[in-house]
Design a protein around this motif. Structure first.
Motif, PDB file in Angstrom:
ATOM      1  N   GLU A 101      56.614  28.504   0.388  1.00  0.00           N
ATOM      2  CA  GLU A 101      55.697  29.598   0.682  1.00  0.00           C
ATOM      3  C   GLU A 101      54.324  29.330   0.060  1.00  0.00           C
ATOM      4  O   GLU A 101      53.296  29.562   0.671  1.00  0.00           O
ATOM      5  N   THR A 102      54.314  28.829  -1.167  1.00  0.00           N
ATOM      6  CA  THR A 102      53.064  28.523  -1.854  1.00  0.00           C
ATOM      7  C   THR A 102      52.350  27.359  -1.190  1.00  0.00           C
ATOM      8  O   THR A 102      51.117  27.359  -1.077  1.00  0.00           O
ATOM      9  N   GLN A 103      53.106  26.365  -0.722  1.00  0.00           N
ATOM     10  CA  GLN A 103      52.502  25.230  -0.022  1.00  0.00           C
ATOM     11  C   GLN A 103      51.753  25.720   1.217  1.00  0.00           C
ATOM     12  O   GLN A 103      50.607  25.312   1.469  1.00  0.00           O
ATOM     13  N   ILE A 104      52.388  26.591   1.983  1.00  0.00           N
ATOM     14  CA  ILE A 104      51.763  27.130   3.198  1.00  0.00           C
ATOM     15  C   ILE A 104      50.500  27.908   2.837  1.00  0.00           C
ATOM     16  O   ILE A 104      49.457  27.758   3.478  1.00  0.00           O
ATOM     17  N   ILE A 107      47.653  25.537   1.910  1.00  0.00           N
ATOM     18  CA  ILE A 107      47.130  24.862   3.109  1.00  0.00           C
ATOM     19  C   ILE A 107      46.251  25.816   3.923  1.00  0.00           C
ATOM     20  O   ILE A 107      45.175  25.438   4.388  1.00  0.00           O
ATOM     21  N   ILE A 108      46.684  27.065   4.069  1.00  0.00           N
ATOM     22  CA  ILE A 108      45.891  28.044   4.825  1.00  0.00           C
ATOM     23  C   ILE A 108      44.571  28.316   4.123  1.00  0.00           C
ATOM     24  O   ILE A 108      43.507  28.344   4.762  1.00  0.00           O
ATOM     25  N   LEU A 112      40.943  27.552   5.728  1.00  0.00           N
ATOM     26  CA  LEU A 112      39.951  28.613   5.912  1.00  0.00           C
ATOM     27  C   LEU A 112      38.662  28.317   5.144  1.00  0.00           C
ATOM     28  O   LEU A 112      37.561  28.585   5.634  1.00  0.00           O
ATOM     29  N   GLY A 113      38.801  27.767   3.949  1.00  0.00           N
ATOM     30  CA  GLY A 113      37.620  27.390   3.172  1.00  0.00           C
ATOM     31  C   GLY A 113      36.794  26.326   3.879  1.00  0.00           C
ATOM     32  O   GLY A 113      35.563  26.400   3.925  1.00  0.00           O
TER      33      GLY A 113
END
Length: 131
Positions: A101-104, A107-108, A112-113
């Motif tokens: 969950e933290t990996q996703i 990455i998001i 976005l950045g």
């Protein structure tokens, strides 16, 4: 320091939570991993909901699982925990230490950045081109 081992892997979150509750009721601390990602992705991606605990709690946990007729883990699950083996985590080694969950999320946020930076730079370039 004790190693963390995976004692069970379920496709359904509720089954993993039931086993974890049973183990906790018997005084064994455990953690259910990949609950959020399993609920988000549903049956589309076979992530598996994992029940993990400290290695020194393994013998007692196996006795409890056997008494309540839970499937016992195979030898592969009893090896040292190495993290999620996702292909993206292999390409980005710093992600391996985080839960799926933290990996996703990482990455998001990075995506976005990068997108925001590209939009900002494009707006600067277009404002200088029209002036």
């Amino acid at each position: 320091m004790d190693r963390i081992v995976e004692i069970a892997n379920f496709k359904q979150t509720d089954k993993a939570e039931m086993l974890a509750s049973l183990l906790r009721a018997e005084g064994i601390s455990c953690y259910v991993r990949n609950v959020i990602s399993s609920n988000v992705f549903g049956g589309g991606v076979d992530i598996g909901v994992k029940v993990e605990l400290l290695e020194n709690d393994m013998p007692r946990a196996l006795e409890i699982m056997k008494a309540y007729e839970y499937p016992l883990p195979d030898e592969l699950l009893l090896t040292e925990y190495q993290g999620d083996d996702t292909k993206l985590a292999d390409r980005m080694p710093f992600l391996r230490r985080f839960a799926f969950e933290t990996q996703i999320t990482i990455i998001i946020v990075l995506t976005l950045g990068l997108l925001a930076l590209m939009i900002y730079l494009a707006s600067i370039l277009s404002s200088h081109g029209t002036a």
